[in-house]
Design an enzyme around this catalytic site. Sequence first.
Site, PDB file in Angstrom:
ATOM      1  N   TYR A 111      -1.503 -13.336   8.932  1.00 39.28           N
ATOM      2  CA  TYR A 111      -1.177 -12.835  10.219  1.00 39.28           C
ATOM      3  C   TYR A 111      -0.083 -13.213  10.699  1.00 39.28           C
ATOM      4  O   TYR A 111       0.836 -12.683  11.444  1.00 39.28           O
ATOM      5  CB  TYR A 111      -1.953 -14.595  10.775  1.00 39.28           C
ATOM      6  CG  TYR A 111      -1.367 -14.453  11.702  1.00 39.28           C
ATOM      7  CD1 TYR A 111      -2.322 -13.762  13.649  1.00 39.28           C
ATOM      8  CD2 TYR A 111      -1.391 -16.209  12.276  1.00 39.28           C
ATOM      9  CE1 TYR A 111      -1.558 -14.254  14.377  1.00 39.28           C
ATOM     10  CE2 TYR A 111      -0.717 -16.047  13.231  1.00 39.28           C
ATOM     11  CZ  TYR A 111      -1.356 -15.648  14.837  1.00 39.28           C
ATOM     12  OH  TYR A 111      -0.890 -15.853  16.322  1.00 39.28           O
TER      13      TYR A 111
ATOM     14  N   LYS B 233       2.794 -10.081  12.920  1.00 42.00           N
ATOM     15  CA  LYS B 233       2.712 -10.376  14.080  1.00 42.00           C
ATOM     16  C   LYS B 233       4.114 -10.088  14.214  1.00 42.00           C
ATOM     17  O   LYS B 233       4.985  -9.954  15.066  1.00 42.00           O
ATOM     18  CB  LYS B 233       2.647 -11.942  14.411  1.00 42.00           C
ATOM     19  CG  LYS B 233       1.394 -12.473  15.035  1.00 42.00           C
ATOM     20  CD  LYS B 233       0.547 -11.425  16.355  1.00 42.00           C
ATOM     21  CE  LYS B 233       1.140 -12.127  17.089  1.00 42.00           C
ATOM     22  NZ  LYS B 233       0.460 -11.573  18.212  1.00 42.00           N
TER      23      LYS B 233
END
Length: 374
Positions: A157, A161
């Site tokens: 994640y 990002k």
Amino acid sequence: MSLRGDVCVVTGACGFLGKRLVRLLLEEEKLAEIRLMDQKISPDVLSTMGDCRGSTKLSPYEGDIRDGDFLRKVCRGATVVFHLVSIIDVHDAVEESEIYGINVKGAQLLLEASIQENVLCFIYTSTIEVMGPNSKGEPIVNGTEETQYECALKFNYSKTKREAEQRTLQAHNELLPNGARLATCSLRPMYIYGEGCRFLLGHVADGIRNGNVLYRMSLPEAKVNPVYVGNVAAGHLQAARSLRDPQRRTLAGGRFYFISDDTPHVSYSDFNHAVAAPLGFDIQKKLPVPLGVFYVLCFIMEAVCIMLRPFVRVVPPLRRHLLTMLNTPFSFSYQGAKRDLGYVPRYSWEEARTRTTEWIASQLPKEREKLRAK
């Protein structure tokens, strides 16, 4: 600068932050149109916005962020894009190809569509987790955009990002077909709480199962600064206004900003207690086991899951990196966003806490009913 007459695209418009941003845009700007983009858009979402939409047109766009042709259709004629869509996964439960496809390739395709369709401003919703904490658990207290930190991202994640944010900032000042140039910036909110926060509700649900006692997963001294969802929405609005302003654009364009507010600096666990205590919830005084033992248990769980991987994919309930995140002092100031974007929190801590607690109270009957059904 006002966004009067603009056409805005909000990806993830039906999400926790997305709905709050759309409502703020309707309340404060006389936009020509807001395009709500999501995989599925419930008619309820549009109906709840009816009381504040005025003359602004609300247009639903259902589709996949990985579909370039669809994205060009969404961006055609738009002036501002707010890119909120991403898979949030702090357990590494989602396959790497899936999260990369949504978080990185989706952002890249949206950037390309924005350039092809002459969009002027692109605001990317990043996260504090692109900064860390690192595996050493080195703290940051009241960090700024200039803070230097040895970052070692572990979650897919946070990695995806970070890459999507870098691509967004690199696209700043790209030449558009009509001769104008694209302006981009990225916002890094702290942990976002408020009405609709599923993570917060999950902690409360666990507390209900534990006899109205919240679990402690972070040490009291591991202080962070969560941010209220209404203030994060306000930060996005100010970013768009700044990129549309020729003078502020030179300050904000191609940069990232931390978005926080005046929520007190507390640990994640103590924050959960702060908003749930008025409803009769207590909290464990200590971690279930000493922190060092906790790390050993996480290591064993991760090792077992790796050994099982050739036969079955098992996701450990807690990883060492998540435990580090929960137990590392990690806080950031919003003064950079205040200076360059004109951002000031709209909601005080007292108002944000009251609104959040009232929302939790409204959800308690459903959560208790789920527990009884089991």
